[in-house]
Design a protein around this motif. Structure first.
Motif, mmCIF file in Angstrom:
data_model
loop_
_atom_site.group_PDB
_atom_site.id
_atom_site.type_symbol
_atom_site.label_atom_id
_atom_site.label_comp_id
_atom_site.label_asym_id
_atom_site.label_seq_id
_atom_site.Cartn_x
_atom_site.Cartn_y
_atom_site.Cartn_z
ATOM 1 N N ILE A 206 -109.598 65.034 30.373
ATOM 2 C CA ILE A 206 -109.947 65.815 29.332
ATOM 3 C C ILE A 206 -109.018 65.945 28.287
ATOM 4 C CG2 ILE A 206 -110.381 68.368 29.146
ATOM 5 C CD1 ILE A 206 -111.392 68.380 32.054
ATOM 6 N N SER A 207 -107.741 65.873 28.537
ATOM 7 C CA SER A 207 -106.779 65.982 27.579
ATOM 8 C C SER A 207 -106.725 64.640 26.675
ATOM 9 C CB SER A 207 -105.148 66.020 28.177
ATOM 10 O OG SER A 207 -105.306 67.153 29.124
ATOM 11 N N SER A 208 -107.070 63.400 27.344
ATOM 12 C CA SER A 208 -107.062 62.248 26.550
ATOM 13 C C SER A 208 -108.197 62.484 25.391
ATOM 14 C CB SER A 208 -107.070 61.190 27.246
ATOM 15 O OG SER A 208 -106.023 61.102 28.207
ATOM 16 N N SER A 209 -109.475 62.818 25.992
ATOM 17 C CA SER A 209 -110.357 63.023 25.161
ATOM 18 C C SER A 209 -110.274 64.018 24.027
ATOM 19 C CB SER A 209 -111.670 63.183 26.047
ATOM 20 O OG SER A 209 -111.947 62.505 27.168
ATOM 21 N N LEU A 210 -109.708 65.133 24.280
ATOM 22 C CA LEU A 210 -109.317 65.811 23.355
ATOM 23 C C LEU A 210 -108.327 65.332 22.194
ATOM 24 C CD1 LEU A 210 -109.143 69.134 25.268
ATOM 25 C CD2 LEU A 210 -110.902 68.730 23.719
ATOM 26 N N ALA A 211 -107.458 64.714 22.751
ATOM 27 C CA ALA A 211 -106.578 63.817 21.652
ATOM 28 C C ALA A 211 -106.878 63.147 21.038
ATOM 29 C CB ALA A 211 -105.389 63.457 22.539
ATOM 30 N N ARG A 212 -108.093 62.395 21.402
ATOM 31 C CA ARG A 212 -108.608 61.491 20.662
ATOM 32 C C ARG A 212 -109.667 61.777 19.640
ATOM 33 N NH1 ARG A 212 -109.194 58.701 25.586
ATOM 34 N NH2 ARG A 212 -111.308 59.240 25.524
ATOM 35 N N ALA A 213 -110.392 63.122 20.023
ATOM 36 C CA ALA A 213 -111.344 63.613 19.234
ATOM 37 C C ALA A 213 -111.023 64.265 18.173
ATOM 38 C CB ALA A 213 -112.318 64.582 20.149
ATOM 39 N N ALA A 214 -110.015 65.317 18.173
ATOM 40 C CA ALA A 214 -109.776 65.859 16.956
ATOM 41 C C ALA A 214 -108.708 66.937 17.313
ATOM 42 C CB ALA A 214 -111.218 66.911 16.417
ATOM 43 N N GLY A 215 -108.501 67.906 16.509
ATOM 44 C CA GLY A 215 -107.242 68.983 16.789
ATOM 45 C C GLY A 215 -106.056 68.318 16.569
ATOM 46 N N LEU A 216 -105.731 67.668 15.625
ATOM 47 C CA LEU A 216 -104.521 67.019 15.531
ATOM 48 C C LEU A 216 -103.647 67.976 14.543
ATOM 49 C CD1 LEU A 216 -105.860 63.471 14.760
ATOM 50 C CD2 LEU A 216 -104.878 64.215 16.954
ATOM 51 N N SER A 217 -102.119 67.991 14.952
ATOM 52 C CA SER A 217 -101.335 68.631 14.147
ATOM 53 C C SER A 217 -100.838 68.196 12.914
ATOM 54 C CB SER A 217 -100.246 68.961 15.222
ATOM 55 O OG SER A 217 -99.547 67.682 15.305
ATOM 56 N N GLY A 218 -100.999 66.959 12.552
ATOM 57 C CA GLY A 218 -100.707 66.575 11.323
ATOM 58 C C GLY A 218 -99.296 65.691 11.347
ATOM 59 N N LYS A 219 -98.711 65.680 12.694
ATOM 60 C CA LYS A 219 -97.602 65.011 13.013
ATOM 61 C C LYS A 219 -97.874 63.696 13.699
ATOM 62 C CE LYS A 219 -94.992 69.068 13.846
ATOM 63 N NZ LYS A 219 -93.791 69.858 14.645
ATOM 64 N N MET A 220 -96.985 62.610 13.667
ATOM 65 C CA MET A 220 -97.361 61.415 14.213
ATOM 66 C C MET A 220 -96.614 61.285 15.723
ATOM 67 S SD MET A 220 -99.278 60.091 12.069
ATOM 68 C CE MET A 220 -99.302 58.163 12.442
ATOM 69 N N GLN A 221 -97.249 60.629 16.354
ATOM 70 C CA GLN A 221 -96.743 60.549 17.792
ATOM 71 C C GLN A 221 -95.638 59.476 17.759
ATOM 72 O OE1 GLN A 221 -97.843 62.077 20.579
ATOM 73 N NE2 GLN A 221 -96.411 61.037 21.898
ATOM 74 N N ASP A 222 -94.452 59.906 18.407
ATOM 75 C CA ASP A 222 -93.325 58.902 18.519
ATOM 76 C C ASP A 222 -93.403 58.013 19.499
ATOM 77 O OD1 ASP A 222 -90.747 57.736 18.624
ATOM 78 O OD2 ASP A 222 -89.585 59.533 18.410
ATOM 79 N N ASP A 223 -93.336 56.870 19.307
ATOM 80 C CA ASP A 223 -93.878 55.795 20.469
ATOM 81 C C ASP A 223 -92.518 54.781 20.507
ATOM 82 O OD1 ASP A 223 -96.472 56.356 21.384
ATOM 83 O OD2 ASP A 223 -97.194 55.968 19.527
ATOM 84 N N GLY A 224 -91.487 55.287 19.945
ATOM 85 C CA GLY A 224 -90.235 54.412 20.173
ATOM 86 C C GLY A 224 -90.064 53.978 21.544
ATOM 87 N N TRP A 225 -90.191 54.937 22.409
ATOM 88 C CA TRP A 225 -89.826 54.693 23.805
ATOM 89 C C TRP A 225 -90.347 53.384 24.263
ATOM 90 C CZ3 TRP A 225 -93.532 53.945 27.683
ATOM 91 C CH2 TRP A 225 -94.700 54.352 27.147
ATOM 92 N N ILE A 226 -91.651 52.691 23.882
ATOM 93 C CA ILE A 226 -91.909 51.938 24.160
ATOM 94 C C ILE A 226 -90.906 50.395 24.021
ATOM 95 C CG2 ILE A 226 -93.789 49.938 23.975
ATOM 96 C CD1 ILE A 226 -95.513 52.274 22.880
#
Length: 499
Positions: free
Chosen positions: A257-277
């Protein structure tokens, strides 16, 4: 990748320095290799003293390569939006419970239906305040409770659900999906639908609507529902999860459910920090350094770096994790109190506080943040903290920042209705106290207007959260009888509409 950016680009200035170090090291190494072309290479190797310097040069190159990856990681590469911290708090989840006759099968103790009810209760606790609605379906679908911020109000009606109260036999989740979409169609944030069922009528697979809200199905059947469920999941893009005796299935459901919501909408305008990869290839490069001749000092240092510090590890954790990263780890471990102390982002900190029951503290934290989202969610926190007048002020502030915000207007109206209801209730209690001194022979009229008289349930009668609470306090009958009567009326009205 069109939105690729670096969140902390100044760290990239360290890359030219690493490049200069690499060039100096390579120049030094090449200088040692040139100078005796007239000597055979194997003889030169035997005559050369200090050949370990070359090995050390390779080790240094490994370190420089790992350092380069770490610099890029610290710079914060980002290519996808980060979900809003309040998305799951405000996004509705509609649970569609299969109440068909087959759900009474006891092959999953105590029965498939009772196991489904248990999972719903556990999911309410797991979501800790997320908005939840409930639909019951078999051959027809009926609303039990619209999405509410206090899901415990639906528990008495959940217990009353059984196949005997359903007006039409069958197993048609398509009807439940259509009803669920009407509930979340006007929501500002995207909603999701969770089916709890043991199967589907084969003829209903083609009727099931495609697209729309995210949907997940928890299958309460020992065989996973069989081939019909697989066909249904494939045709309707439904993520299916098999029930388990522990909470593993609910964690999988909540993650989907959380993954679907994150993909669908409701974004905060910030970008996800993926540097840990980038820490993964950097670690692999450093592991190549573990060979004979490596000093114990470096092995101990790398061993300490490899130990993942706990979220509350203090200064050691501060060396490797930002406050928000530490807070995220504590939040994922459901240590919301600790997460609230670790987060630096005020919105995430407020989320953790609300999950920990610190509603008034979360509201106070959000008060100086003059954005629509912050003021809206401050109102949500104040309502949960039962400060309804404060919630009115917060939702009014959200409307000032965004006059077209329909959700804020709806919640503002709800807070005002609650205040009016409580005011009337207090006034009624005061009148009862004033009438307590009447003489024994006095006659007192305790019904005003049509209060206390028989109320007829019609197809227009809905069951809102407020109506449910009032009904539970005033009506002396079983919830099952109430739901059965209402479902029969709704089914008759729908049948007439079809004809």
């Amino acid at each position: 990748m069109a939105d690729f950016t670096f969140l902390r680009p100044l760290w990239l200035l360290a890359l030219p320095l690493l490049a200069v170090l690499w060039w100096l090291l390579r120049r030094r190494t090449m200088a040692r290799q040139i100078g005796f072309p007239q000597i055979a290479p194997h003889l030169l190797a035997a005559l050369t003293i200090g050949s370990r310097q070359t090995q050390r040069s390779y080790a240094a190159l490994l370190v420089l390569g790992a350092a380069g990856l770490m610099v890029v990681g610290v710079a914060g590469p980002a290519f996808r939006p980060a979900p809003s911290p309040f998305l799951q708090e405000t996004a509705p989840l509609v649970i569609a419970l299969d109440v068909s006759a087959g759900m009474e099968n006891p092959d999953i103790a105590p029965s498939r239906l009772e196991r489904g009810k248990q999972k719903i209760r556990d999911l309410i606790d797991l979501r800790a305040g997320g908005r939840i609605g409930l639909i019951a379906y078999s051959g027809s679908a009926h609303l039990v409770m619209p999405p509410t911020e206090d899901p415990t109000v639906l528990l008495p009606f959940l217990e009353a659900l059984e196949p005997g109260i359903m007006p039409r036999a069958g197993q048609r989740p398509s009807e439940a999906m259509k009803l669920a979409e009407t509930l979340i169609a006007d929501e500002e944030n995207p909603g999701s639908v969770l089916f709890i069922t043991d199967g589907i009528d084969p003829d209903d697979i083609d009727r099931f609507p495609t697209g729309g809200a995210a949907r997940v199905a928890l299958i309460v059947a020992p065989d996973g529902g069989g081939s019909e469920v697989n066909r249904w999941a494939s045709a309707a893009d439904i993520r299916t999860v098999d029930t388990t005796v522990d909470s593993g299935d609910l964690r999988a459901v909540n993650h989907a459910i959380s993954s679907s919501l994150a993909r669908a909408a409701g974004l905060s305008g910030k970008m996800q920090d993926d540097g840990w990869i980038l820490a993964i290839p950097a670690t692999l490069l450093i592991l190549l350094w573990f060979r004979r001749g490596t000093t114990l000092y470096w092995m101990l240092l790398l061993g300490v770096m490899a130990i993942p510090p706990r979220a509350d590890a203090g200064p050691l954790a501060d060396l490797f994790w930002t406050p928000d990263q530490q807070g995220s780890r504590a939040y994922a471990e459901r240590d919301f109190g600790q997460a609230a102390t670790l987060f630096a982002d005020p919105q995430w900190q407020a989320v953790a506080m609300m999950r920990d029951g610190q509603y008034m503290e979360a509201a106070a934290l959000l008060e100086p943040v003059q954005t629509r989202d912050a003021q809206f969610n401050r109102g949500v926190a104040l309502i949960r903290g039962r400060d309804y007048q404060g919630a009115v002020n917060a939702f009014s502030a959200a409307l000032t920042l965004d006059p077209l915000d329909a959700e804020a207007q709806e919640n503002l109206d709800l807070a005002r209705r609650i205040i009016a209801y409580l005011t009337d209730a207090r006034q009624g209690d005061k009148e009862q106290i004033d009438n307590a001194d009447n003489a024994p022979d006095d006659t007192v009229e305790d019904q005003a207007g049509n209060q206390g008289q028989t109320t007829q349930i019609t197809e227009e009668t809905g069951l809102s959260e407020d109506a449910a609470a009032q009904w539970m306090e005033q009506v002396q009958t079983k919830p099952a009888d109430f739901l059965k009567s209402r479902f029969l009326v709704e089914n008759a009205a729908n049948s007439e509409g079809v004809e």
